[in-house]
Design a protein around this motif. Structure first.
Motif, PDB file in Angstrom:
ATOM      1  N   UNK A 205       0.821  -1.205   0.000  1.00 16.33           N
ATOM      2  CA  UNK A 205       0.000   0.000   0.000  1.00 16.33           C
ATOM      3  C   UNK A 205       0.857   1.258   0.000  1.00 16.33           C
ATOM      4  N   UNK A 206       1.976   1.234   0.735  1.00 16.53           N
ATOM      5  CA  UNK A 206       2.802   2.445   0.790  1.00 16.53           C
ATOM      6  C   UNK A 206       3.921   2.538  -0.245  1.00 16.53           C
ATOM      7  N   UNK A 207       4.481   1.408  -0.709  1.00 15.79           N
ATOM      8  CA  UNK A 207       5.584   1.592  -1.671  1.00 15.79           C
ATOM      9  C   UNK A 207       5.237   2.524  -2.834  1.00 15.79           C
ATOM     10  N   UNK A 208       4.025   2.419  -3.439  1.00 13.52           N
ATOM     11  CA  UNK A 208       3.735   3.353  -4.537  1.00 13.52           C
ATOM     12  C   UNK A 208       3.551   4.799  -4.068  1.00 13.52           C
ATOM     13  N   UNK A 209       3.541   5.016  -2.758  1.00 13.03           N
ATOM     14  CA  UNK A 209       3.328   6.367  -2.237  1.00 13.03           C
ATOM     15  C   UNK A 209       4.643   7.024  -1.819  1.00 13.03           C
ATOM     16  N   UNK A 210       5.475   6.281  -1.099  1.00  9.96           N
ATOM     17  CA  UNK A 210       6.698   6.878  -0.571  1.00  9.96           C
ATOM     18  C   UNK A 210       7.951   6.503  -1.359  1.00  9.96           C
ATOM     19  N   UNK A 211       7.818   5.515  -2.244  1.00 14.36           N
ATOM     20  CA  UNK A 211       8.954   5.175  -3.092  1.00 14.36           C
ATOM     21  C   UNK A 211       9.944   4.246  -2.428  1.00 14.36           C
ATOM     22  N   UNK A 212      10.579   4.731  -1.376  1.00 10.72           N
ATOM     23  CA  UNK A 212      11.569   3.925  -0.676  1.00 10.72           C
ATOM     24  C   UNK A 212      11.135   3.730   0.776  1.00 10.72           C
TER      25      UNK A 212
END
Lengths: 233, 233
Positions: A205-212
DNA sequence: TGTACATCAGTGAACGCGCGTTCACTGATGTAC
DNA sequence: TGTACATCAGTGAACGCGCGTTCACTGATGTAC
Protein backbone atom coordinates in the motif's frame (compact mmCIF):
# COMPACT_ATOMS: atom_id res chain seq x y z
CA UNK A 1 19.98 -31.68 29.71
CA UNK A 2 21.39 -34.05 27.13
CA UNK A 3 19.13 -35.78 24.69
CA UNK A 4 19.27 -39.41 23.70
CA UNK A 5 19.93 -40.32 20.11
CA UNK A 6 16.23 -40.99 19.65
CA UNK A 7 15.29 -37.65 21.17
CA UNK A 8 17.71 -35.82 18.91
CA UNK A 9 16.32 -37.46 15.80
CA UNK A 10 12.87 -36.59 17.04
CA UNK A 11 13.82 -32.95 17.49
CA UNK A 12 15.34 -32.86 14.01
CA UNK A 13 12.16 -34.21 12.47
CA UNK A 14 10.04 -31.67 14.36
CA UNK A 15 12.27 -28.90 13.06
CA UNK A 16 12.10 -30.26 9.52
CA UNK A 17 8.31 -30.31 9.69
CA UNK A 18 8.24 -26.68 10.83
CA UNK A 19 10.74 -25.64 8.18
CA UNK A 20 8.62 -27.11 5.41
CA UNK A 21 5.49 -25.60 6.92
CA UNK A 22 7.21 -22.19 6.77
CA UNK A 23 8.13 -22.75 3.15
CA UNK A 24 4.50 -23.52 2.34
CA UNK A 25 3.34 -20.42 4.21
CA UNK A 26 5.78 -18.30 2.28
CA UNK A 27 4.46 -19.70 -1.00
CA UNK A 28 0.76 -20.06 -0.30
CA UNK A 29 -0.08 -18.03 2.78
CA UNK A 30 -0.71 -18.92 6.38
CA UNK A 31 -3.88 -20.88 5.61
CA UNK A 32 -1.82 -23.31 3.53
CA UNK A 33 -0.24 -24.99 6.54
CA UNK A 34 -1.29 -28.55 5.74
CA UNK A 35 -0.15 -31.75 7.36
CA UNK A 36 -0.81 -33.71 4.17
CA UNK A 37 1.23 -31.32 2.03
CA UNK A 38 4.11 -31.40 4.51
CA UNK A 39 4.05 -35.20 4.58
CA UNK A 40 4.10 -35.28 0.78
CA UNK A 41 7.17 -33.02 0.74
CA UNK A 42 8.96 -35.16 3.31
CA UNK A 43 8.16 -38.45 1.60
CA UNK A 44 6.16 -39.65 4.59
CA UNK A 45 2.56 -40.60 5.10
CA UNK A 46 0.35 -38.06 6.85
CA UNK A 47 -0.17 -40.25 9.83
CA UNK A 48 3.54 -40.31 10.57
CA UNK A 49 3.35 -36.58 11.37
CA UNK A 50 0.94 -37.27 14.19
CA UNK A 51 3.87 -38.72 16.11
CA UNK A 52 5.41 -35.22 16.13
CA UNK A 53 2.43 -32.92 16.41
CA UNK A 54 -0.81 -34.21 17.91
CA UNK A 55 -2.87 -31.98 15.60
CA UNK A 56 -2.77 -29.25 12.98
CA UNK A 57 -3.44 -26.61 15.63
CA UNK A 58 -0.48 -27.65 17.76
CA UNK A 59 1.79 -27.26 14.75
CA UNK A 60 0.43 -23.76 14.16
CA UNK A 61 0.99 -22.87 17.80
CA UNK A 62 4.60 -24.06 17.58
CA UNK A 63 5.13 -21.94 14.46
CA UNK A 64 3.65 -18.88 16.15
CA UNK A 65 5.82 -19.24 19.23
CA UNK A 66 8.91 -19.78 17.09
CA UNK A 67 8.10 -16.70 15.03
CA UNK A 68 7.63 -14.41 18.02
CA UNK A 69 10.84 -15.71 19.52
CA UNK A 70 12.83 -15.33 16.31
CA UNK A 71 11.59 -11.75 15.96
CA UNK A 72 12.47 -10.98 19.57
CA UNK A 73 15.89 -12.59 19.13
CA UNK A 74 16.59 -10.37 16.13
CA UNK A 75 15.58 -7.29 18.12
CA UNK A 76 17.64 -8.23 21.14
CA UNK A 77 20.64 -8.87 18.98
CA UNK A 78 20.24 -5.50 17.27
CA UNK A 79 20.02 -3.88 20.68
CA UNK A 80 23.20 -5.46 21.95
CA UNK A 81 25.08 -4.38 18.81
CA UNK A 82 24.93 -0.74 20.00
CA UNK A 83 26.72 1.04 22.85
CA UNK A 84 24.67 0.81 26.07
CA UNK A 85 24.42 4.59 26.59
CA UNK A 86 23.30 5.41 23.06
CA UNK A 87 19.58 5.06 23.56
CA UNK A 88 18.58 6.60 20.26
CA UNK A 89 20.93 4.30 18.35
CA UNK A 90 19.68 1.28 20.25
CA UNK A 91 16.05 2.09 19.53
CA UNK A 92 16.79 2.74 15.89
CA UNK A 93 18.64 -0.55 15.56
CA UNK A 94 15.87 -2.46 17.30
CA UNK A 95 13.11 -0.97 15.18
CA UNK A 96 15.09 -1.52 11.99
CA UNK A 97 15.53 -5.15 13.01
CA UNK A 98 11.80 -5.37 13.54
CA UNK A 99 11.12 -4.19 10.00
CA UNK A 100 13.93 -6.26 8.51
CA UNK A 101 12.67 -9.43 10.12
CA UNK A 102 9.10 -8.71 9.01
CA UNK A 103 10.19 -8.33 5.42
CA UNK A 104 12.59 -11.25 5.37
CA UNK A 105 10.02 -13.48 7.03
CA UNK A 106 6.81 -12.01 5.73
CA UNK A 107 4.82 -15.23 6.05
CA UNK A 108 5.76 -15.63 9.69
CA UNK A 109 4.97 -11.98 10.24
CA UNK A 110 1.53 -12.50 8.74
CA UNK A 111 1.10 -15.53 10.94
CA UNK A 112 1.70 -13.59 14.15
CA UNK A 113 0.37 -10.13 13.24
CA UNK A 114 -1.98 -10.69 10.32
CA UNK A 115 -5.34 -12.30 9.70
CA UNK A 116 -6.15 -15.11 12.09
CA UNK A 117 -6.25 -18.63 10.66
CA UNK A 118 -9.91 -19.69 10.40
CA UNK A 119 -10.86 -22.16 13.08
CA UNK A 120 -7.58 -21.83 14.94
CA UNK A 121 -7.56 -20.48 18.47
CA UNK A 122 -4.21 -19.62 20.00
CA UNK A 123 -3.65 -20.79 23.58
CA UNK A 124 -2.83 -17.34 24.93
CA UNK A 125 -0.95 -18.59 27.98
CA UNK A 126 1.55 -20.06 25.52
CA UNK A 127 1.67 -17.40 22.79
CA UNK A 128 1.42 -14.18 24.81
CA UNK A 129 4.70 -14.49 26.73
CA UNK A 130 6.56 -14.99 23.43
CA UNK A 131 4.54 -12.18 21.83
CA UNK A 132 5.57 -9.53 24.35
CA UNK A 133 9.33 -10.23 24.32
CA UNK A 134 10.12 -7.86 21.47
CA UNK A 135 8.06 -5.07 22.91
CA UNK A 136 9.81 -5.48 26.25
CA UNK A 137 13.11 -4.69 24.55
CA UNK A 138 11.75 -1.37 23.28
CA UNK A 139 10.19 -0.15 26.49
CA UNK A 140 13.19 -1.44 28.41
CA UNK A 141 15.50 0.87 26.49
CA UNK A 142 13.12 3.78 26.99
CA UNK A 143 12.92 3.14 30.70
CA UNK A 144 16.71 2.97 30.88
CA UNK A 145 16.99 6.27 29.02
CA UNK A 146 14.53 7.83 31.41
CA UNK A 147 16.33 6.49 34.47
CA UNK A 148 19.45 8.18 33.15
CA UNK A 149 17.66 11.46 32.56
CA UNK A 150 17.83 11.22 28.80
CA UNK A 151 14.13 11.11 28.08
CA UNK A 152 12.52 14.51 27.61
CA UNK A 153 9.79 14.82 30.24
CA UNK A 154 7.00 15.39 27.81
CA UNK A 155 3.61 16.07 29.31
CA UNK A 156 1.70 14.13 26.68
CA UNK A 157 1.25 11.01 28.71
CA UNK A 158 -0.06 12.99 31.66
CA UNK A 159 -3.09 13.93 29.63
CA UNK A 160 -4.08 10.38 28.82
CA UNK A 161 -7.74 9.69 29.53
CA UNK A 162 -7.79 8.74 33.23
CA UNK A 163 -9.10 5.23 32.79
CA UNK A 164 -6.61 4.54 30.00
CA UNK A 165 -3.65 5.54 32.14
CA UNK A 166 -5.12 3.66 35.11
CA UNK A 167 -5.44 0.56 32.96
CA UNK A 168 -1.91 0.91 31.64
CA UNK A 169 -0.43 1.34 35.10
CA UNK A 170 -2.27 -1.78 36.21
CA UNK A 171 -1.04 -3.65 33.12
CA UNK A 172 2.56 -2.61 33.81
CA UNK A 173 2.20 -4.17 37.25
CA UNK A 174 0.31 -7.29 36.12
CA UNK A 175 2.78 -8.11 33.36
CA UNK A 176 5.81 -7.31 35.46
CA UNK A 177 7.29 -4.55 33.34
CA UNK A 178 8.56 -2.66 36.33
CA UNK A 179 8.81 0.69 34.52
CA UNK A 180 7.04 4.07 34.80
CA UNK A 181 4.07 5.05 32.66
CA UNK A 182 5.98 7.51 30.47
CA UNK A 183 8.26 5.04 28.68
CA UNK A 184 5.38 2.58 28.40
CA UNK A 185 3.13 5.15 26.74
CA UNK A 186 5.91 6.33 24.52
CA UNK A 187 6.73 2.77 23.53
CA UNK A 188 3.17 1.90 22.60
CA UNK A 189 2.66 5.15 20.75
CA UNK A 190 5.77 4.65 18.65
CA UNK A 191 5.32 0.93 18.16
CA UNK A 192 1.86 1.18 16.63
CA UNK A 193 3.15 3.61 14.04
CA UNK A 194 6.10 1.52 12.96
CA UNK A 195 3.89 -1.52 12.91
CA UNK A 196 1.41 0.24 10.64
CA UNK A 197 4.15 1.28 8.24
CA UNK A 198 5.45 -2.26 8.00
CA UNK A 199 2.01 -3.76 7.45
CA UNK A 200 1.22 -1.26 4.71
CA UNK A 201 4.59 -1.79 3.10
CA UNK A 202 4.23 -5.57 3.20
CA UNK A 203 0.90 -5.47 1.42
CA UNK A 204 2.05 -2.94 -1.17
CA UNK A 205 0.00 0.00 0.00
CA UNK A 206 2.80 2.45 0.79
CA UNK A 207 5.58 1.59 -1.67
CA UNK A 208 3.74 3.35 -4.54
CA UNK A 209 3.33 6.37 -2.24
CA UNK A 210 6.70 6.88 -0.57
CA UNK A 211 8.95 5.18 -3.09
CA UNK A 212 11.57 3.93 -0.68
CA UNK A 213 9.86 2.42 2.37
CA UNK A 214 13.07 1.81 4.30
CA UNK A 215 14.24 5.41 4.01
CA UNK A 216 10.83 6.64 4.97
CA UNK A 217 10.76 4.27 7.92
CA UNK A 218 14.13 5.54 9.16
CA UNK A 219 12.99 9.12 8.75
CA UNK A 220 9.87 8.58 10.80
CA UNK A 221 11.77 6.84 13.60
CA UNK A 222 14.27 9.66 13.71
CA UNK A 223 11.43 12.14 14.12
CA UNK A 224 9.71 10.14 16.81
CA UNK A 225 12.93 9.81 18.75
CA UNK A 226 13.44 13.56 18.50
CA UNK A 227 10.08 14.25 20.15
CA UNK A 228 11.40 12.28 23.12
CA UNK A 229 14.64 14.20 23.17
CA UNK A 230 16.57 11.23 21.81
CA UNK A 231 18.88 12.39 19.05
CA UNK A 232 20.96 10.14 16.83
CA UNK A 233 24.64 10.93 16.57
CA UNK B 1 -29.75 4.68 -17.12
CA UNK B 2 -32.76 2.54 -16.36
CA UNK B 3 -32.47 -1.19 -16.10
CA UNK B 4 -34.80 -3.74 -17.56
CA UNK B 5 -36.64 -6.10 -15.27
CA UNK B 6 -34.15 -8.81 -16.12
CA UNK B 7 -31.20 -6.52 -15.42
CA UNK B 8 -32.62 -5.55 -12.06
CA UNK B 9 -33.11 -9.16 -11.01
CA UNK B 10 -29.60 -9.84 -12.17
CA UNK B 11 -28.22 -7.00 -10.05
CA UNK B 12 -30.16 -8.26 -7.05
CA UNK B 13 -28.71 -11.72 -7.40
CA UNK B 14 -25.19 -10.33 -7.75
CA UNK B 15 -25.71 -8.34 -4.56
CA UNK B 16 -27.11 -11.38 -2.76
CA UNK B 17 -24.06 -13.41 -3.75
CA UNK B 18 -21.74 -10.73 -2.40
CA UNK B 19 -23.74 -10.39 0.79
CA UNK B 20 -23.48 -14.09 1.51
CA UNK B 21 -19.79 -14.06 0.61
CA UNK B 22 -19.30 -11.29 3.19
CA UNK B 23 -21.14 -13.33 5.80
CA UNK B 24 -18.85 -16.27 5.15
CA UNK B 25 -15.77 -14.04 5.37
CA UNK B 26 -16.98 -12.68 8.69
CA UNK B 27 -17.42 -16.21 10.01
CA UNK B 28 -14.51 -18.06 8.44
CA UNK B 29 -12.03 -15.50 7.17
CA UNK B 30 -11.23 -14.13 3.77
CA UNK B 31 -9.97 -17.47 2.44
CA UNK B 32 -13.42 -18.95 2.98
CA UNK B 33 -14.96 -17.16 0.02
CA UNK B 34 -16.27 -20.22 -1.79
CA UNK B 35 -18.62 -20.37 -4.75
CA UNK B 36 -19.88 -23.79 -3.68
CA UNK B 37 -20.65 -22.63 -0.13
CA UNK B 38 -22.45 -19.56 -1.43
CA UNK B 39 -24.52 -21.66 -3.84
CA UNK B 40 -25.43 -24.00 -0.99
CA UNK B 41 -26.63 -21.06 1.10
CA UNK B 42 -28.68 -19.68 -1.78
CA UNK B 43 -30.27 -23.00 -2.68
CA UNK B 44 -28.68 -22.94 -6.12
CA UNK B 45 -26.21 -25.17 -7.89
CA UNK B 46 -22.64 -23.90 -8.12
CA UNK B 47 -22.81 -23.59 -11.85
CA UNK B 48 -25.64 -21.10 -11.63
CA UNK B 49 -23.23 -18.64 -9.97
CA UNK B 50 -21.05 -18.63 -13.05
CA UNK B 51 -23.78 -16.62 -14.75
CA UNK B 52 -23.05 -13.79 -12.28
CA UNK B 53 -19.32 -14.00 -11.73
CA UNK B 54 -17.13 -15.62 -14.37
CA UNK B 55 -14.74 -16.94 -11.71
CA UNK B 56 -13.89 -16.98 -8.04
CA UNK B 57 -11.29 -14.25 -8.56
CA UNK B 58 -13.77 -11.87 -10.16
CA UNK B 59 -16.02 -12.24 -7.14
CA UNK B 60 -13.13 -11.42 -4.85
CA UNK B 61 -12.27 -8.37 -6.92
CA UNK B 62 -15.87 -7.15 -6.70
CA UNK B 63 -15.81 -7.59 -2.92
CA UNK B 64 -12.54 -5.68 -2.64
CA UNK B 65 -13.79 -2.77 -4.72
CA UNK B 66 -17.05 -2.67 -2.75
CA UNK B 67 -15.13 -2.66 0.52
CA UNK B 68 -12.80 0.19 -0.44
CA UNK B 69 -15.78 2.18 -1.66
CA UNK B 70 -17.86 1.53 1.45
CA UNK B 71 -14.95 2.61 3.64
CA UNK B 72 -14.42 5.76 1.58
CA UNK B 73 -18.16 6.51 1.67
CA UNK B 74 -18.13 6.29 5.45
CA UNK B 75 -15.16 8.65 5.61
CA UNK B 76 -16.67 11.15 3.20
CA UNK B 77 -19.91 11.15 5.11
CA UNK B 78 -18.09 11.75 8.38
CA UNK B 79 -16.24 14.63 6.75
CA UNK B 80 -19.40 16.29 5.54
CA UNK B 81 -20.98 16.03 8.98
CA UNK B 82 -18.57 18.69 10.28
CA UNK B 83 -18.38 22.44 9.62
CA UNK B 84 -16.17 23.15 6.60
CA UNK B 85 -13.74 25.43 8.45
CA UNK B 86 -13.16 23.11 11.39
CA UNK B 87 -10.30 21.12 9.94
CA UNK B 88 -9.35 19.41 13.18
CA UNK B 89 -12.92 18.26 13.72
CA UNK B 90 -13.20 17.05 10.16
CA UNK B 91 -10.01 15.02 10.40
CA UNK B 92 -11.02 13.56 13.73
CA UNK B 93 -14.42 12.56 12.36
CA UNK B 94 -12.89 11.02 9.26
CA UNK B 95 -10.32 9.00 11.17
CA UNK B 96 -12.91 7.84 13.69
CA UNK B 97 -15.07 6.69 10.79
CA UNK B 98 -12.07 4.80 9.44
CA UNK B 99 -11.66 2.91 12.69
CA UNK B 100 -15.38 2.42 13.17
CA UNK B 101 -15.79 0.94 9.73
CA UNK B 102 -12.78 -1.34 10.21
CA UNK B 103 -14.23 -2.72 13.40
CA UNK B 104 -17.79 -3.05 12.19
CA UNK B 105 -16.61 -4.71 8.99
CA UNK B 106 -13.53 -6.49 10.16
CA UNK B 107 -13.66 -9.20 7.51
CA UNK B 108 -13.84 -6.65 4.71
CA UNK B 109 -11.04 -4.72 6.36
CA UNK B 110 -8.91 -7.86 6.42
CA UNK B 111 -9.77 -8.43 2.80
CA UNK B 112 -8.46 -5.04 1.70
CA UNK B 113 -5.68 -4.42 4.22
CA UNK B 114 -4.75 -7.83 5.56
CA UNK B 115 -3.10 -10.98 4.30
CA UNK B 116 -3.50 -11.54 0.59
CA UNK B 117 -5.69 -14.43 -0.52
CA UNK B 118 -3.41 -17.22 -1.76
CA UNK B 119 -3.43 -17.48 -5.53
CA UNK B 120 -5.47 -14.32 -6.00
CA UNK B 121 -3.94 -11.40 -7.85
CA UNK B 122 -5.81 -8.11 -7.75
CA UNK B 123 -6.13 -6.25 -11.04
CA UNK B 124 -4.56 -3.04 -9.76
CA UNK B 125 -6.07 -0.81 -12.42
CA UNK B 126 -9.45 -1.74 -10.92
CA UNK B 127 -8.66 -1.87 -7.20
CA UNK B 128 -6.22 1.02 -6.81
CA UNK B 129 -8.59 3.87 -7.72
CA UNK B 130 -11.08 2.61 -5.13
CA UNK B 131 -8.27 2.06 -2.64
CA UNK B 132 -7.05 5.65 -2.69
CA UNK B 133 -10.45 7.33 -2.27
CA UNK B 134 -10.39 7.36 1.52
CA UNK B 135 -6.86 8.66 1.70
CA UNK B 136 -7.76 11.44 -0.71
CA UNK B 137 -10.33 12.68 1.79
CA UNK B 138 -7.67 12.99 4.48
CA UNK B 139 -5.03 14.78 2.47
CA UNK B 140 -7.72 16.91 0.87
CA UNK B 141 -8.70 18.32 4.25
CA UNK B 142 -5.06 18.91 5.15
CA UNK B 143 -4.44 20.74 1.89
CA UNK B 144 -7.53 22.87 2.50
CA UNK B 145 -6.33 23.71 5.99
CA UNK B 146 -2.96 24.69 4.58
CA UNK B 147 -4.47 26.82 1.85
CA UNK B 148 -6.32 28.69 4.58
CA UNK B 149 -3.19 29.15 6.64
CA UNK B 150 -4.29 26.80 9.39
CA UNK B 151 -1.55 24.23 9.04
CA UNK B 152 1.54 24.92 11.12
CA UNK B 153 4.45 25.19 8.74
CA UNK B 154 6.49 22.46 10.31
CA UNK B 155 9.91 21.89 8.86
CA UNK B 156 9.78 18.11 9.23
CA UNK B 157 8.86 17.37 5.68
CA UNK B 158 11.66 19.57 4.36
CA UNK B 159 14.16 17.14 5.81
CA UNK B 160 12.77 14.11 4.03
CA UNK B 161 15.47 12.11 2.25
CA UNK B 162 15.79 13.82 -1.14
CA UNK B 163 14.78 10.85 -3.25
CA UNK B 164 11.79 10.16 -1.03
CA UNK B 165 10.46 13.69 -1.37
CA UNK B 166 11.24 13.65 -5.09
CA UNK B 167 9.30 10.41 -5.44
CA UNK B 168 6.37 11.75 -3.45
CA UNK B 169 6.19 14.94 -5.47
CA UNK B 170 6.16 12.88 -8.63
CA UNK B 171 3.46 10.62 -7.18
CA UNK B 172 1.32 13.64 -6.26
CA UNK B 173 1.50 14.66 -9.89
CA UNK B 174 1.02 11.18 -11.37
CA UNK B 175 -2.03 10.41 -9.25
CA UNK B 176 -3.56 13.84 -9.69
CA UNK B 177 -3.65 14.92 -6.05
CA UNK B 178 -2.94 18.51 -6.88
CA UNK B 179 -1.68 19.41 -3.40
CA UNK B 180 1.69 20.48 -1.93
CA UNK B 181 4.13 18.05 -0.35
CA UNK B 182 3.50 19.13 3.21
CA UNK B 183 -0.10 17.96 3.56
CA UNK B 184 0.77 14.77 1.65
CA UNK B 185 3.64 13.93 3.98
CA UNK B 186 1.57 14.80 7.00
CA UNK B 187 -1.29 12.65 5.75
CA UNK B 188 0.87 9.61 5.13
CA UNK B 189 2.69 10.00 8.42
CA UNK B 190 -0.54 10.17 10.39
CA UNK B 191 -2.36 7.55 8.38
CA UNK B 192 0.21 4.81 8.93
CA UNK B 193 -0.04 5.29 12.66
CA UNK B 194 -3.81 5.12 12.85
CA UNK B 195 -3.75 2.15 10.54
CA UNK B 196 -1.28 0.36 12.79
CA UNK B 197 -3.42 0.99 15.84
CA UNK B 198 -6.49 -0.40 14.15
CA UNK B 199 -4.70 -3.51 12.88
CA UNK B 200 -3.27 -4.23 16.31
CA UNK B 201 -6.62 -3.63 17.95
CA UNK B 202 -8.42 -5.88 15.48
CA UNK B 203 -6.09 -8.77 16.16
CA UNK B 204 -6.17 -8.31 19.92
CA UNK B 205 -2.63 -7.10 20.40
CA UNK B 206 -3.34 -3.69 21.91
CA UNK B 207 -6.58 -4.14 23.88
CA UNK B 208 -4.74 -5.93 26.72
CA UNK B 209 -2.23 -3.07 26.74
CA UNK B 210 -4.27 0.11 26.53
CA UNK B 211 -7.58 -1.13 27.90
CA UNK B 212 -9.83 1.14 25.85
CA UNK B 213 -8.63 1.21 22.25
CA UNK B 214 -11.11 3.85 21.12
CA UNK B 215 -10.11 6.33 23.82
CA UNK B 216 -6.49 5.70 23.09
CA UNK B 217 -7.10 6.14 19.39
CA UNK B 218 -8.81 9.51 19.97
CA UNK B 219 -6.01 10.61 22.21
CA UNK B 220 -3.35 9.83 19.65
CA UNK B 221 -5.24 11.63 16.88
CA UNK B 222 -5.63 14.68 19.07
CA UNK B 223 -1.88 14.73 19.66
CA UNK B 224 -1.03 14.30 16.01
CA UNK B 225 -3.38 17.11 15.05
CA UNK B 226 -1.73 19.34 17.65
CA UNK B 227 1.69 18.84 16.08
CA UNK B 228 0.21 20.31 12.91
CA UNK B 229 -1.30 23.22 14.75
CA UNK B 230 -4.81 21.83 14.41
CA UNK B 231 -6.61 22.06 17.72
CA UNK B 232 -10.03 20.58 18.49
CA UNK B 233 -12.59 22.94 19.98
C1' DT C 1 -52.86 -9.77 -30.62
C1' DG C 2 -50.48 -14.06 -31.76
C1' DT C 3 -46.54 -16.60 -32.95
C1' DA C 4 -41.67 -17.84 -33.80
C1' DC C 5 -37.26 -17.39 -32.13
C1' DA C 6 -33.52 -15.77 -29.26
C1' DT C 7 -31.96 -14.98 -24.83
C1' DC C 8 -31.16 -16.12 -20.36
C1' DA C 9 -31.33 -18.70 -15.55
C1' DG C 10 -30.46 -22.62 -13.73
C1' DT C 11 -29.51 -27.99 -13.67
C1' DG C 12 -26.70 -32.22 -13.01
C1' DA C 13 -22.88 -35.00 -13.98
C1' DA C 14 -18.16 -35.18 -14.22
C1' DC C 15 -12.98 -34.04 -13.72
C1' DG C 16 -9.27 -33.73 -10.80
C1' DC C 17 -7.97 -31.98 -6.97
C1' DG C 18 -7.56 -30.85 -1.75
C1' DC C 19 -8.05 -31.58 3.68
C1' DG C 20 -7.66 -33.53 9.16
C1' DT C 21 -8.16 -37.46 11.90
C1' DT C 22 -8.77 -42.46 13.59
C1' DC C 23 -7.53 -47.20 13.56
C1' DA C 24 -5.19 -51.57 13.51
C1' DC C 25 -0.83 -52.84 11.90
C1' DT C 26 4.50 -53.92 10.93
C1' DG C 27 9.19 -53.74 11.68
C1' DA C 28 13.20 -51.56 13.53
C1' DT C 29 15.65 -49.72 17.64
C1' DG C 30 16.73 -49.45 22.42
C1' DT C 31 16.82 -51.41 27.26
C1' DA C 32 16.93 -54.39 31.31
C1' DC C 33 18.28 -58.68 33.10
C1' DT D 1 27.43 -61.07 25.77
C1' DG D 2 22.85 -62.79 24.54
C1' DT D 3 18.03 -62.67 24.82
C1' DA D 4 13.30 -61.12 25.83
C1' DC D 5 10.42 -57.39 25.84
C1' DA D 6 8.98 -52.61 25.49
C1' DT D 7 9.14 -48.57 22.95
C1' DC D 8 8.83 -46.02 19.04
C1' DA D 9 8.58 -44.60 13.78
C1' DG D 10 6.09 -45.18 10.19
C1' DT D 11 2.34 -47.60 7.05
C1' DG D 12 -2.11 -47.97 4.56
C1' DA D 13 -6.93 -47.98 4.43
C1' DA D 14 -10.85 -45.60 5.55
C1' DC D 15 -14.25 -41.77 7.02
C1' DG D 16 -16.41 -37.74 5.80
C1' DC D 17 -15.65 -33.67 4.25
C1' DG D 18 -14.20 -29.58 1.10
C1' DC D 19 -13.01 -26.93 -3.56
C1' DG D 20 -13.19 -24.44 -8.84
C1' DT D 21 -14.38 -25.21 -13.43
C1' DT D 22 -16.31 -27.32 -17.90
C1' DC D 23 -19.94 -29.27 -20.52
C1' DA D 24 -24.26 -30.44 -22.66
C1' DC D 25 -28.82 -29.70 -21.26
C1' DT D 26 -33.91 -27.90 -20.01
C1' DG D 27 -37.39 -24.73 -19.46
C1' DA D 28 -38.97 -20.13 -18.64
C1' DT D 29 -38.98 -15.20 -20.06
C1' DG D 30 -38.58 -11.52 -23.29
C1' DT D 31 -38.66 -9.60 -28.15
C1' DA D 32 -39.49 -8.72 -33.05
C1' DC D 33 -42.56 -9.21 -36.76
Amino acid sequence: MTLSRRERLRENTREEIKTIARKHMQEQGTTAISLRAIARDMGLTVTALYRYFPSHDELVTALIVDAFNALADAMEQADSSQPREEYAERLMAVMLAYREWAIQNSADFQLIYGNPIPGYHAPREITVPAATRGFRVVVGILAEAMANGKLRSSTDYQQLPPHVSAYMIEMIERDGYNIPLQPMYFGVSGWVKMHGMIMLELFQHTPPVVGDPEEFYRFEITNILKTAGLVLK
